[in-house]
Design a protein around this motif. Sequence first.
Motif, PDB file in Angstrom:
ATOM      1  N   GLN A   1      -5.165  -1.949  -9.987  1.00  0.00           N
ATOM      2  CA  GLN A   1      -4.310  -0.772 -10.032  1.00  0.00           C
ATOM      3  C   GLN A   1      -3.541  -0.599  -8.725  1.00  0.00           C
ATOM      4  OE1 GLN A   1      -3.653   1.637 -12.537  1.00  0.00           O
ATOM      5  NE2 GLN A   1      -4.496  -0.031 -13.766  1.00  0.00           N
ATOM      6  N   ILE A   2      -4.207  -0.844  -7.610  1.00  0.00           N
ATOM      7  CA  ILE A   2      -3.544  -0.724  -6.310  1.00  0.00           C
ATOM      8  C   ILE A   2      -2.457  -1.780  -6.170  1.00  0.00           C
ATOM      9  CG2 ILE A   2      -3.889  -1.023  -3.822  1.00  0.00           C
ATOM     10  CD1 ILE A   2      -6.621   0.347  -4.179  1.00  0.00           C
ATOM     11  N   PHE A   3      -2.755  -3.004  -6.571  1.00  0.00           N
ATOM     12  CA  PHE A   3      -1.744  -4.059  -6.516  1.00  0.00           C
ATOM     13  C   PHE A   3      -0.538  -3.692  -7.380  1.00  0.00           C
ATOM     14  CE2 PHE A   3      -4.724  -6.488  -4.250  1.00  0.00           C
ATOM     15  CZ  PHE A   3      -4.159  -7.699  -3.853  1.00  0.00           C
ATOM     16  N   PHE A   4      -0.803  -3.217  -8.588  1.00  0.00           N
ATOM     17  CA  PHE A   4       0.292  -2.870  -9.490  1.00  0.00           C
ATOM     18  C   PHE A   4       1.179  -1.792  -8.889  1.00  0.00           C
ATOM     19  CE2 PHE A   4       1.830   0.058 -12.800  1.00  0.00           C
ATOM     20  CZ  PHE A   4       2.693  -0.780 -13.481  1.00  0.00           C
ATOM     21  N   ARG A   5       0.598  -0.716  -8.369  1.00  0.00           N
ATOM     22  CA  ARG A   5       1.404   0.369  -7.813  1.00  0.00           C
ATOM     23  C   ARG A   5       2.114  -0.058  -6.539  1.00  0.00           C
ATOM     24  NH1 ARG A   5      -2.523   4.109  -9.873  1.00  0.00           N
ATOM     25  NH2 ARG A   5      -3.647   4.229  -7.916  1.00  0.00           N
ATOM     26  N   THR A   6       1.513  -0.976  -5.808  1.00  0.00           N
ATOM     27  CA  THR A   6       2.170  -1.484  -4.612  1.00  0.00           C
ATOM     28  C   THR A   6       3.479  -2.174  -4.958  1.00  0.00           C
ATOM     29  OG1 THR A   6       0.072  -1.800  -3.445  1.00  0.00           O
ATOM     30  CG2 THR A   6       1.951  -3.055  -2.652  1.00  0.00           C
ATOM     31  N   TYR A   7       3.422  -3.107  -5.905  1.00  0.00           N
ATOM     32  CA  TYR A   7       4.633  -3.828  -6.298  1.00  0.00           C
ATOM     33  C   TYR A   7       5.644  -2.896  -6.953  1.00  0.00           C
ATOM     34  CZ  TYR A   7       1.821  -7.971  -5.351  1.00  0.00           C
ATOM     35  OH  TYR A   7       1.030  -8.914  -4.748  1.00  0.00           O
ATOM     36  N   GLN A   8       5.164  -1.978  -7.746  1.00  0.00           N
ATOM     37  CA  GLN A   8       6.050  -1.032  -8.424  1.00  0.00           C
ATOM     38  C   GLN A   8       6.779  -0.160  -7.405  1.00  0.00           C
ATOM     39  OE1 GLN A   8       4.233   2.258 -10.716  1.00  0.00           O
ATOM     40  NE2 GLN A   8       5.406   1.516 -12.477  1.00  0.00           N
ATOM     41  N   ALA A   9       6.069   0.251  -6.358  1.00  0.00           N
ATOM     42  CA  ALA A   9       6.636   1.165  -5.372  1.00  0.00           C
ATOM     43  C   ALA A   9       7.712   0.522  -4.524  1.00  0.00           C
ATOM     44  CB  ALA A   9       5.526   1.706  -4.470  1.00  0.00           C
ATOM     45  N   GLN A  10       7.699  -0.801  -4.424  1.00  0.00           N
ATOM     46  CA  GLN A  10       8.707  -1.473  -3.617  1.00  0.00           C
ATOM     47  C   GLN A  10      10.119  -1.272  -4.162  1.00  0.00           C
ATOM     48  OE1 GLN A  10       7.728  -5.579  -2.854  1.00  0.00           O
ATOM     49  NE2 GLN A  10       5.604  -5.096  -2.381  1.00  0.00           N
ATOM     50  N   GLU A  11      10.235  -0.838  -5.418  1.00  0.00           N
ATOM     51  CA  GLU A  11      11.545  -0.608  -6.009  1.00  0.00           C
ATOM     52  C   GLU A  11      12.113   0.754  -5.643  1.00  0.00           C
ATOM     53  OE1 GLU A  11      13.105  -3.051  -7.704  1.00  0.00           O
ATOM     54  OE2 GLU A  11      11.358  -4.213  -7.049  1.00  0.00           O
ATOM     55  N   ASN A  12      11.309   1.624  -5.056  1.00  0.00           N
ATOM     56  CA  ASN A  12      11.752   2.980  -4.734  1.00  0.00           C
ATOM     57  C   ASN A  12      12.247   3.020  -3.290  1.00  0.00           C
ATOM     58  OD1 ASN A  12      11.827   5.779  -3.974  1.00  0.00           O
ATOM     59  ND2 ASN A  12      10.559   6.234  -5.750  1.00  0.00           N
ATOM     60  N   GLY A  13      13.570   2.963  -3.122  1.00  0.00           N
ATOM     61  CA  GLY A  13      14.133   2.868  -1.787  1.00  0.00           C
ATOM     62  C   GLY A  13      13.861   4.077  -0.926  1.00  0.00           C
ATOM     63  N   LEU A  14      13.903   5.277  -1.505  1.00  0.00           N
ATOM     64  CA  LEU A  14      13.686   6.479  -0.713  1.00  0.00           C
ATOM     65  C   LEU A  14      12.259   6.548  -0.208  1.00  0.00           C
ATOM     66  CD1 LEU A  14      15.018   9.009   0.365  1.00  0.00           C
ATOM     67  CD2 LEU A  14      14.366  10.198  -1.732  1.00  0.00           C
ATOM     68  N   THR A  15      11.302   6.184  -1.053  1.00  0.00           N
ATOM     69  CA  THR A  15       9.914   6.192  -0.620  1.00  0.00           C
ATOM     70  C   THR A  15       9.662   5.117   0.428  1.00  0.00           C
ATOM     71  OG1 THR A  15       9.300   6.941  -2.828  1.00  0.00           O
ATOM     72  CG2 THR A  15       7.521   6.197  -1.411  1.00  0.00           C
ATOM     73  N   LEU A  16      10.326   3.975   0.298  1.00  0.00           N
ATOM     74  CA  LEU A  16      10.231   2.938   1.328  1.00  0.00           C
ATOM     75  C   LEU A  16      10.727   3.464   2.664  1.00  0.00           C
ATOM     76  CD1 LEU A  16      11.459  -0.270  -0.529  1.00  0.00           C
ATOM     77  CD2 LEU A  16       9.167   0.139   0.368  1.00  0.00           C
ATOM     78  N   ALA A  17      11.854   4.157   2.644  1.00  0.00           N
ATOM     79  CA  ALA A  17      12.406   4.698   3.888  1.00  0.00           C
ATOM     80  C   ALA A  17      11.472   5.736   4.499  1.00  0.00           C
ATOM     81  CB  ALA A  17      13.786   5.293   3.625  1.00  0.00           C
ATOM     82  N   GLN A  18      10.889   6.600   3.669  1.00  0.00           N
ATOM     83  CA  GLN A  18       9.925   7.579   4.172  1.00  0.00           C
ATOM     84  C   GLN A  18       8.740   6.883   4.825  1.00  0.00           C
ATOM     85  OE1 GLN A  18       9.019   9.645   0.556  1.00  0.00           O
ATOM     86  NE2 GLN A  18      10.737  11.073   0.729  1.00  0.00           N
ATOM     87  N   SER A  19       8.269   5.828   4.163  1.00  0.00           N
ATOM     88  CA  SER A  19       7.108   5.108   4.659  1.00  0.00           C
ATOM     89  C   SER A  19       7.410   4.405   5.976  1.00  0.00           C
ATOM     90  CB  SER A  19       6.655   4.095   3.608  1.00  0.00           C
ATOM     91  OG  SER A  19       5.509   3.408   4.040  1.00  0.00           O
ATOM     92  N   LEU A  20       8.606   3.849   6.095  1.00  0.00           N
ATOM     93  CA  LEU A  20       9.009   3.208   7.342  1.00  0.00           C
ATOM     94  C   LEU A  20       8.982   4.198   8.501  1.00  0.00           C
ATOM     95  CD1 LEU A  20      11.973   1.020   6.074  1.00  0.00           C
ATOM     96  CD2 LEU A  20       9.955   0.166   7.255  1.00  0.00           C
ATOM     97  N   VAL A  21       9.547   5.366   8.273  1.00  0.00           N
ATOM     98  CA  VAL A  21       9.586   6.381   9.326  1.00  0.00           C
ATOM     99  C   VAL A  21       8.174   6.815   9.698  1.00  0.00           C
ATOM    100  CG1 VAL A  21      10.223   8.782   9.788  1.00  0.00           C
ATOM    101  CG2 VAL A  21      11.914   7.193   8.858  1.00  0.00           C
ATOM    102  N   ARG A  22       7.358   7.034   8.701  1.00  0.00           N
ATOM    103  CA  ARG A  22       5.964   7.428   8.957  1.00  0.00           C
ATOM    104  C   ARG A  22       5.257   6.377   9.797  1.00  0.00           C
ATOM    105  NH1 ARG A  22       1.491  10.381   6.951  1.00  0.00           N
ATOM    106  NH2 ARG A  22      -0.267   9.098   6.258  1.00  0.00           N
TER     107      ARG A  22
END
Length: 467
Positions: A396-417
């Motif tokens: 489940q963690i692997f699946f959500r990890t790969y799925q989340a890579q498509e969300n650019g805004l969340t990626l940007a939030q994560s980078l800043v964090r």
Amino acid sequence: MTIKLSRKLNSLLIILGFGYLVVFSSPLTLGGRVVDSTKQNNQSAQFILDNGLKVALYRQGHLPLVQLVIGFNVGSKNENPEISGLTHLLEHYLLFRTNQKINNKDISLVIREKGGYYNAHTGRDLLLIEMTLPSENFLFALQCVKQLAFNLDFNASTLEEEKQVILEEIGHLQDDPHRYGTSLTFQQLFRGHPYQQPIHGTPATLAKITKDQIKEFYQRYFSPQNAALAAVGDINLNEAEEKVKQLFSSLTNPSPPSDSLPPVPARKEKSIITKEMDVNQAYLFLGFRGPDYNHDDQYTIDVLTEILGRGINPLLNQVVRGRRELAQSVSMNYTSLFYGGALIISLTLEPKKINQAEKEVIRFLKTLRRQNFSKEDFYGEAQIYVYDFLEQAKNQIFFRTYQAQENGLTLAQSLVRFLLLNKLKERGSYLEKIDKITSSDIRKVAGKYLSQGNYVAIKIIPFDKDK
């Protein structure tokens, strides 16, 4: 002159739904000399401007959009009881002040005309401002973010209007049993530490916050050396880097923030708080201290959280929704903060069952140090008949990890964090760490964080109609 990184960027990973967001596995460092900013496979770049602003760029070309996030290392942790809620009030004012212009036009109107979106978020650690626009408007997006974050002007009437908006938000929060219960759990878990401050403040503290207090707070924390900027989307890395330098290099710093926050004090006893609300059901929140953002236990806690209260077949569901039917729903979440973490189990149930449910969950948590979570804990043919909770959680963690890579805004939030909170020299690959976790690791952290008895219990029950 711009200070560049001397390390190559490694994998960009992120996971949604957990308290821990992972990004570039190599940390942002200055190195020992000035070199060209790193670009790997023309997909990503990191650099630091002379004024201290940390910048991360990531090319994601599947949509013609660009997502920008600028974050400041300031949150409710930087407040005292007298100014509780100031950071969130300042966030509102930065975003929604009237007569805010860019190119002689109202900034919110122009963003909407260009098909854009912008918002902001205040937390215990960080304040984030985010924006999404078509990638052809990348320079305009940078100008807007700079205007919103680094150009404070005051309008007294707007400030009072935003106070009223936040008072309404506080009212909505206190009418929502899930949000209210979670907020109370955090306040009790971190009692004695600035994390205990409610992010929204209180009606009393908001009323007393002055324009001068906000100005002083803003000048102290809203500087490039206390900030990070991330851009994710359909961008050319070289052009994006030049535009960032062009717009942000001229920003200067006042005296640096000198906050030295204390460590989170150890919890020594159990806390139980009961609140009555206008609800038909009861709500139970059980809170436990968890590992902080830079602690190695966070990976195992992510897996344990998935096993107990998330995923397809969570163990806690069997405990409270089995034969006894103690609850209608149960979930578990982990939040990692810079100075500590929080594990919160949430249940919805009948009021008469709330005490029994608490006892059963706590009893079960104390058995986790002896539980088997993987088929590898069994021998021979027995492995065929057991459910592999550990493997299911990892999948489940692997699946959500790969799925989340498509969300650019969340990626940007994560980078800043990451840029603002990471203190580790080498974080390594998140998924590799997840993959190596064993049942023994799960038992160890369960005993460490969930079996000590010094938990928080928040009980929300219906009003007593007989009073």
